[in-house]
Design a protein around this motif. Sequence first.
Motif, mmCIF file in Angstrom:
data_model
loop_
_atom_site.group_PDB
_atom_site.id
_atom_site.type_symbol
_atom_site.label_atom_id
_atom_site.label_comp_id
_atom_site.label_asym_id
_atom_site.label_seq_id
_atom_site.Cartn_x
_atom_site.Cartn_y
_atom_site.Cartn_z
ATOM 1 N N LEU A 293 0.711 -1.052 0.162
ATOM 2 C CA LEU A 293 0.408 0.150 0.052
ATOM 3 C C LEU A 293 1.118 1.524 0.012
ATOM 4 C CD1 LEU A 293 -2.495 -1.237 2.327
ATOM 5 C CD2 LEU A 293 -2.723 -1.228 0.331
ATOM 6 N N SER A 294 1.927 1.206 -0.671
ATOM 7 C CA SER A 294 3.418 2.272 -0.369
ATOM 8 C C SER A 294 2.584 3.689 -1.698
ATOM 9 C CB SER A 294 4.242 1.387 -1.245
ATOM 10 O OG SER A 294 5.284 2.370 -1.463
ATOM 11 N N GLU A 295 2.269 4.744 -0.944
ATOM 12 C CA GLU A 295 2.601 5.790 -1.934
ATOM 13 C C GLU A 295 0.713 5.765 -1.915
ATOM 14 O OE1 GLU A 295 4.426 8.153 -2.906
ATOM 15 O OE2 GLU A 295 6.137 7.648 -2.405
ATOM 16 N N CYS A 296 -0.181 5.178 -1.265
ATOM 17 C CA CYS A 296 -0.999 5.261 -1.727
ATOM 18 C C CYS A 296 -2.344 6.919 -1.126
ATOM 19 C CB CYS A 296 -1.683 3.727 -1.397
ATOM 20 S SG CYS A 296 -1.376 3.288 -1.800
ATOM 21 N N GLY A 297 -1.778 7.076 -0.052
ATOM 22 C CA GLY A 297 -2.015 8.167 0.443
ATOM 23 C C GLY A 297 -3.255 7.811 1.314
ATOM 24 N N TYR B 187 5.563 -10.210 2.831
ATOM 25 C CA TYR B 187 5.113 -9.205 2.387
ATOM 26 C C TYR B 187 4.252 -8.166 3.210
ATOM 27 C CZ TYR B 187 7.434 -5.463 -0.594
ATOM 28 O OH TYR B 187 7.882 -4.156 -1.408
ATOM 29 N N LEU B 188 5.013 -7.000 3.212
ATOM 30 C CA LEU B 188 4.198 -5.830 4.197
ATOM 31 C C LEU B 188 5.209 -4.444 3.787
ATOM 32 C CD1 LEU B 188 1.151 -4.241 5.012
ATOM 33 C CD2 LEU B 188 2.511 -4.941 7.635
ATOM 34 N N ASP B 189 4.535 -3.565 2.269
ATOM 35 C CA ASP B 189 4.501 -2.443 2.620
ATOM 36 C C ASP B 189 3.770 -1.037 2.841
ATOM 37 O OD1 ASP B 189 6.395 0.282 1.764
ATOM 38 O OD2 ASP B 189 6.664 -0.845 0.233
ATOM 39 N N LEU B 190 3.757 -0.436 3.964
ATOM 40 C CA LEU B 190 2.910 0.824 4.462
ATOM 41 C C LEU B 190 3.874 1.878 3.773
ATOM 42 C CD1 LEU B 190 1.668 -0.608 7.319
ATOM 43 C CD2 LEU B 190 0.804 -1.309 4.748
ATOM 44 N N SER B 191 4.584 2.349 3.287
ATOM 45 C CA SER B 191 5.797 3.410 3.607
ATOM 46 C C SER B 191 4.383 4.590 2.441
ATOM 47 C CB SER B 191 7.238 3.079 2.781
ATOM 48 O OG SER B 191 7.066 2.376 1.393
ATOM 49 N N HIS B 192 5.396 5.529 3.146
ATOM 50 C CA HIS B 192 5.339 7.184 2.030
ATOM 51 C C HIS B 192 3.580 7.363 2.181
ATOM 52 C CE1 HIS B 192 9.340 6.898 1.152
ATOM 53 N NE2 HIS B 192 9.489 5.706 1.053
ATOM 54 N N ASN B 193 2.952 6.874 3.116
ATOM 55 C CA ASN B 193 1.416 6.913 2.930
ATOM 56 C C ASN B 193 1.784 8.604 3.821
ATOM 57 O OD1 ASN B 193 -0.564 5.536 1.574
ATOM 58 N ND2 ASN B 193 1.190 3.989 2.790
ATOM 59 N N TYR B 194 1.975 10.158 2.934
ATOM 60 C CA TYR B 194 2.307 11.392 3.669
ATOM 61 C C TYR B 194 1.199 11.645 4.866
ATOM 62 C CZ TYR B 194 6.405 10.874 1.141
ATOM 63 O OH TYR B 194 7.490 10.236 0.499
ATOM 64 N N PHE B 195 -0.129 11.383 4.568
ATOM 65 C CA PHE B 195 -1.021 12.268 5.503
ATOM 66 C C PHE B 195 -1.213 11.742 6.632
ATOM 67 C CE2 PHE B 195 -1.610 12.350 0.622
ATOM 68 C CZ PHE B 195 -1.779 13.847 0.190
ATOM 69 N N ASP B 196 -0.630 11.660 7.356
ATOM 70 C CA ASP B 196 -1.192 11.049 9.039
ATOM 71 C C ASP B 196 -1.034 10.148 8.686
ATOM 72 O OD1 ASP B 196 -0.546 12.166 11.375
ATOM 73 O OD2 ASP B 196 -3.518 12.744 11.189
ATOM 74 N N SER B 197 -0.224 9.365 8.276
ATOM 75 C CA SER B 197 -0.373 7.407 8.624
ATOM 76 C C SER B 197 0.231 7.522 9.836
ATOM 77 C CB SER B 197 0.366 6.978 7.545
ATOM 78 O OG SER B 197 -0.149 5.278 7.682
ATOM 79 N N ARG B 198 -0.039 6.029 10.766
ATOM 80 C CA ARG B 198 0.655 6.231 11.708
ATOM 81 C C ARG B 198 0.394 4.819 12.244
ATOM 82 N NH1 ARG B 198 -3.499 10.271 12.722
ATOM 83 N NH2 ARG B 198 -4.940 9.088 13.589
ATOM 84 N N LEU B 199 1.138 4.152 13.370
ATOM 85 C CA LEU B 199 0.993 3.151 13.717
ATOM 86 C C LEU B 199 1.241 2.577 15.153
ATOM 87 C CD1 LEU B 199 1.015 -0.090 12.765
ATOM 88 C CD2 LEU B 199 3.588 -0.191 12.640
ATOM 89 N N GLU B 200 0.234 1.830 16.092
ATOM 90 C CA GLU B 200 0.648 2.060 17.158
ATOM 91 C C GLU B 200 1.225 1.616 17.615
ATOM 92 O OE1 GLU B 200 -3.360 1.129 18.826
ATOM 93 O OE2 GLU B 200 -3.898 2.861 18.697
ATOM 94 N N VAL C 14 5.938 6.220 8.361
ATOM 95 C CA VAL C 14 4.684 6.053 9.125
ATOM 96 C C VAL C 14 5.292 6.403 10.648
ATOM 97 C CG1 VAL C 14 2.768 3.699 10.220
ATOM 98 C CG2 VAL C 14 3.951 3.917 7.439
ATOM 99 N N HIS C 15 3.859 6.991 10.648
ATOM 100 C CA HIS C 15 4.884 7.789 11.974
ATOM 101 C C HIS C 15 4.327 6.488 13.282
ATOM 102 C CE1 HIS C 15 5.060 10.548 15.860
ATOM 103 N NE2 HIS C 15 3.962 10.251 15.928
#
Length: 247
Positions: free
Chosen positions: A162-166, A183-196, A218-219
Amino acid sequence: MQLEMMMMSNSKLFISFFLFFLFISFVSSSFSINSHICSPVQSHALLLFKQELFFTDHSIKYRYVNNICRDWLGSGYYPITMNWKTSIDCCNWDGVICNHLTGDVIDLDLSCGMLRGTIHPNSTLFHLPHLQRLNLAFNSFFPSQLPHEIVSFSTSLTHLNLSECGFTGQVPTSTTFLHKLVYLDLSHNYFDSRLEPRVLNNLLQNSTHLRHLSLDDVHIGLVLPAYFNITPTLKLLDLRSTGLQGK
Protein backbone atom coordinates in the motif's frame (compact mmCIF):
# COMPACT_ATOMS: atom_id res chain seq x y z
CA MET A 1 4.25 -69.05 -32.90
CA GLN A 2 6.93 -66.53 -32.10
CA LEU A 3 5.57 -64.19 -34.76
CA GLU A 4 2.09 -64.52 -33.28
CA MET A 5 3.36 -63.68 -29.80
CA MET A 6 5.19 -60.62 -31.16
CA MET A 7 2.01 -59.45 -32.88
CA MET A 8 0.02 -59.88 -29.66
CA SER A 9 2.67 -57.98 -27.73
CA ASN A 10 2.64 -55.17 -30.27
CA SER A 11 -1.15 -55.03 -30.14
CA LYS A 12 -1.10 -54.70 -26.35
CA LEU A 13 1.55 -51.99 -26.63
CA PHE A 14 -0.53 -50.13 -29.22
CA ILE A 15 -3.66 -50.35 -27.04
CA SER A 16 -1.67 -49.07 -24.03
CA PHE A 17 -0.35 -46.09 -26.00
CA PHE A 18 -3.83 -45.42 -27.39
CA LEU A 19 -5.41 -45.42 -23.92
CA PHE A 20 -2.61 -43.23 -22.59
CA PHE A 21 -3.15 -40.76 -25.46
CA LEU A 22 -6.90 -40.66 -24.71
CA PHE A 23 -6.17 -39.99 -21.04
CA ILE A 24 -3.76 -37.14 -21.82
CA SER A 25 -6.24 -35.63 -24.29
CA PHE A 26 -9.02 -35.82 -21.69
CA VAL A 27 -6.90 -34.17 -19.00
CA SER A 28 -5.72 -31.45 -21.40
CA SER A 29 -9.23 -30.67 -22.61
CA SER A 30 -10.55 -30.63 -19.04
CA PHE A 31 -7.79 -28.22 -18.03
CA SER A 32 -8.43 -25.93 -21.01
CA ILE A 33 -12.14 -25.93 -20.30
CA ASN A 34 -11.68 -25.15 -16.61
CA SER A 35 -8.82 -22.66 -16.95
CA HIS A 36 -9.37 -18.91 -17.19
CA ILE A 37 -12.99 -19.13 -16.12
CA CYS A 38 -13.47 -16.33 -13.63
CA SER A 39 -15.74 -16.76 -10.64
CA PRO A 40 -18.91 -14.76 -11.50
CA VAL A 41 -19.27 -13.59 -7.90
CA GLN A 42 -15.69 -12.30 -7.78
CA SER A 43 -15.99 -10.75 -11.26
CA HIS A 44 -19.04 -8.81 -10.05
CA ALA A 45 -17.16 -7.74 -6.90
CA LEU A 46 -14.30 -6.35 -9.01
CA LEU A 47 -16.68 -4.45 -11.31
CA LEU A 48 -18.37 -2.85 -8.29
CA PHE A 49 -14.93 -1.96 -6.90
CA LYS A 50 -14.08 -0.32 -10.23
CA GLN A 51 -17.23 1.82 -9.95
CA GLU A 52 -16.01 3.15 -6.58
CA LEU A 53 -12.89 4.67 -8.21
CA PHE A 54 -11.95 7.33 -10.74
CA PHE A 55 -8.99 7.87 -13.02
CA THR A 56 -6.43 10.37 -11.72
CA ASP A 57 -6.09 13.70 -13.46
CA HIS A 58 -2.80 15.45 -14.22
CA SER A 59 -3.06 18.21 -11.64
CA ILE A 60 -0.22 19.11 -9.28
CA LYS A 61 -1.90 17.00 -6.60
CA TYR A 62 -1.22 13.77 -8.54
CA ARG A 63 1.77 14.87 -10.64
CA TYR A 64 4.39 13.25 -8.39
CA VAL A 65 2.83 9.79 -8.65
CA ASN A 66 2.11 10.25 -12.36
CA ASN A 67 5.73 11.19 -13.10
CA ILE A 68 7.16 8.22 -11.21
CA CYS A 69 4.82 5.75 -12.89
CA ARG A 70 5.40 7.26 -16.31
CA ASP A 71 9.17 6.92 -15.83
CA TRP A 72 8.74 3.27 -14.86
CA LEU A 73 6.14 2.18 -17.39
CA GLY A 74 6.41 4.60 -20.31
CA SER A 75 3.69 3.81 -22.85
CA GLY A 76 2.46 1.06 -20.52
CA TYR A 77 1.15 3.67 -18.07
CA TYR A 78 -2.62 3.89 -18.55
CA PRO A 79 -5.80 3.42 -16.46
CA ILE A 80 -5.46 -0.22 -15.53
CA THR A 81 -9.17 -1.01 -15.22
CA MET A 82 -10.03 0.13 -18.75
CA ASN A 83 -10.53 -3.43 -20.03
CA TRP A 84 -12.56 -4.54 -17.01
CA LYS A 85 -15.74 -5.37 -18.92
CA THR A 86 -18.39 -8.08 -18.66
CA SER A 87 -17.58 -9.16 -22.23
CA ILE A 88 -14.06 -10.19 -21.14
CA ASP A 89 -13.33 -12.98 -18.67
CA CYS A 90 -12.03 -11.31 -15.53
CA CYS A 91 -8.98 -13.61 -15.49
CA ASN A 92 -7.91 -11.71 -18.63
CA TRP A 93 -8.35 -8.25 -17.12
CA ASP A 94 -5.25 -6.13 -16.60
CA GLY A 95 -3.86 -6.57 -13.09
CA VAL A 96 -5.93 -9.69 -12.33
CA ILE A 97 -4.50 -13.20 -11.94
CA CYS A 98 -6.69 -16.22 -11.26
CA ASN A 99 -6.21 -19.76 -10.09
CA HIS A 100 -6.49 -21.59 -13.43
CA LEU A 101 -8.32 -24.54 -11.92
CA THR A 102 -10.85 -22.81 -9.65
CA GLY A 103 -11.27 -19.41 -11.33
CA ASP A 104 -10.68 -17.65 -8.00
CA VAL A 105 -8.92 -14.27 -8.08
CA ILE A 106 -5.61 -14.77 -6.25
CA ASP A 107 -3.54 -11.75 -7.32
CA LEU A 108 -4.65 -8.13 -7.79
CA ASP A 109 -1.86 -5.78 -8.92
CA LEU A 110 -3.24 -2.29 -9.56
CA SER A 111 0.02 -0.45 -8.90
CA CYS A 112 0.47 2.68 -11.01
CA GLY A 113 -3.10 2.16 -12.15
CA MET A 114 -4.07 5.87 -12.42
CA LEU A 115 -6.71 5.26 -9.74
CA ARG A 116 -8.12 7.59 -7.12
CA GLY A 117 -11.06 7.49 -4.76
CA THR A 118 -12.03 6.33 -1.29
CA ILE A 119 -11.88 2.73 -0.14
CA HIS A 120 -14.82 2.27 2.21
CA PRO A 121 -15.27 -0.46 4.85
CA ASN A 122 -18.06 -1.99 2.74
CA SER A 123 -15.95 -2.01 -0.43
CA THR A 124 -16.41 -5.11 -2.56
CA LEU A 125 -12.61 -5.30 -2.72
CA PHE A 126 -12.96 -7.38 0.44
CA HIS A 127 -15.22 -9.90 -1.32
CA LEU A 128 -12.28 -11.83 -2.78
CA PRO A 129 -11.85 -14.64 -0.25
CA HIS A 130 -8.89 -16.33 -1.95
CA LEU A 131 -6.77 -13.24 -2.61
CA GLN A 132 -3.08 -13.90 -1.94
CA ARG A 133 -1.44 -10.73 -3.28
CA LEU A 134 -2.78 -7.16 -3.22
CA ASN A 135 -0.76 -4.27 -4.66
CA LEU A 136 -2.38 -0.81 -4.71
CA ALA A 137 0.89 1.16 -4.71
CA PHE A 138 1.19 4.53 -6.48
CA ASN A 139 -2.47 5.41 -6.67
CA SER A 140 -4.35 8.08 -4.70
CA PHE A 141 -6.89 6.94 -2.13
CA PHE A 142 -6.69 10.01 0.14
CA PRO A 143 -8.47 10.49 2.51
CA SER A 144 -9.11 6.76 2.92
CA GLN A 145 -8.19 4.93 6.08
CA LEU A 146 -7.16 1.34 5.68
CA PRO A 147 -10.39 -0.40 6.76
CA HIS A 148 -10.48 -3.03 9.49
CA GLU A 149 -12.14 -5.24 6.88
CA ILE A 150 -8.65 -6.05 5.59
CA VAL A 151 -8.96 -8.90 8.10
CA SER A 152 -11.22 -10.67 5.58
CA PHE A 153 -7.98 -11.76 3.89
CA SER A 154 -6.59 -13.30 7.09
CA THR A 155 -6.46 -16.86 5.76
CA SER A 156 -5.09 -16.10 2.30
CA LEU A 157 -3.10 -12.86 1.93
CA THR A 158 0.70 -13.22 1.70
CA HIS A 159 1.71 -9.92 0.01
CA LEU A 160 0.26 -6.46 0.75
CA ASN A 161 1.71 -3.31 -0.84
CA LEU A 162 0.00 0.00 0.00
CA SER A 163 2.98 2.29 -0.60
CA GLU A 164 2.30 5.82 -1.93
CA CYS A 165 -1.48 5.42 -1.70
CA GLY A 166 -2.40 8.43 0.43
CA PHE A 167 -3.87 6.36 3.25
CA THR A 168 -4.33 8.35 6.43
CA GLY A 169 -4.98 7.71 10.11
CA GLN A 170 -4.27 4.62 12.18
CA VAL A 171 -3.13 1.39 10.62
CA PRO A 172 -5.84 -0.97 11.93
CA THR A 173 -5.00 -3.62 14.50
CA SER A 174 -6.63 -6.15 12.19
CA THR A 175 -3.44 -5.99 10.11
CA THR A 176 -1.82 -8.17 12.75
CA PHE A 177 -4.36 -10.91 12.01
CA LEU A 178 -3.02 -11.39 8.48
CA HIS A 179 -1.10 -14.40 9.73
CA LYS A 180 0.18 -15.53 6.33
CA LEU A 181 1.82 -12.22 5.42
CA VAL A 182 5.29 -12.54 3.93
CA TYR A 183 5.53 -8.98 2.53
CA LEU A 184 4.03 -5.78 4.00
CA ASP A 185 4.76 -2.29 2.65
CA LEU A 186 2.89 0.67 4.18
CA SER A 187 5.56 3.25 3.35
CA HIS A 188 5.22 6.86 2.12
CA ASN A 189 1.60 7.47 3.01
CA TYR A 190 2.28 11.09 3.90
CA PHE A 191 -1.13 12.12 5.22
CA ASP A 192 -0.72 11.50 8.96
CA SER A 193 -0.38 7.73 8.65
CA ARG A 194 0.15 6.25 12.12
CA LEU A 195 0.96 2.89 13.66
CA GLU A 196 0.39 2.19 17.34
CA PRO A 197 3.46 0.73 19.11
CA ARG A 198 1.49 -2.34 20.22
CA VAL A 199 0.56 -3.05 16.58
CA LEU A 200 4.23 -2.81 15.64
CA ASN A 201 5.12 -5.17 18.47
CA ASN A 202 2.53 -7.69 17.33
CA LEU A 203 3.77 -7.50 13.74
CA LEU A 204 7.38 -8.02 14.81
CA GLN A 205 6.66 -10.82 17.25
CA ASN A 206 3.69 -12.75 15.93
CA SER A 207 3.92 -12.60 12.12
CA THR A 208 5.75 -15.88 11.81
CA HIS A 209 6.00 -15.76 7.99
CA LEU A 210 6.91 -12.08 7.61
CA ARG A 211 10.12 -11.41 5.67
CA HIS A 212 9.72 -7.81 4.46
CA LEU A 213 8.27 -4.97 6.55
CA SER A 214 8.53 -1.40 5.26
CA LEU A 215 7.09 1.42 7.42
CA ASP A 216 9.06 4.36 6.03
CA ASP A 217 7.23 7.63 6.88
CA VAL A 218 4.60 5.88 9.02
CA HIS A 219 4.54 7.69 12.38
CA ILE A 220 5.10 5.38 15.36
CA GLY A 221 6.66 7.64 18.01
CA LEU A 222 7.86 4.74 20.12
CA VAL A 223 10.68 4.96 22.66
CA LEU A 224 12.67 1.88 21.80
CA PRO A 225 12.75 -0.79 24.50
CA ALA A 226 16.01 -2.40 25.52
CA TYR A 227 15.09 -5.52 23.58
CA PHE A 228 12.86 -6.25 20.61
CA ASN A 229 11.56 -9.78 20.17
CA ILE A 230 11.55 -9.99 16.36
CA THR A 231 10.27 -12.94 14.38
CA PRO A 232 13.28 -14.85 12.97
CA THR A 233 11.81 -14.92 9.45
CA LEU A 234 12.26 -11.15 9.00
CA LYS A 235 14.91 -10.23 6.42
CA LEU A 236 14.15 -6.54 5.76
CA LEU A 237 12.89 -3.96 8.26
CA ASP A 238 12.57 -0.32 7.17
CA LEU A 239 11.79 2.11 10.02
CA ARG A 240 13.04 5.38 8.52
CA SER A 241 11.18 8.57 9.45
CA THR A 242 8.88 6.83 11.90
CA GLY A 243 9.62 9.01 14.95
CA LEU A 244 11.28 6.16 16.83
CA GLN A 245 13.44 7.36 19.73
CA GLY A 246 16.30 5.86 21.69
CA LYS A 247 19.21 3.62 20.80
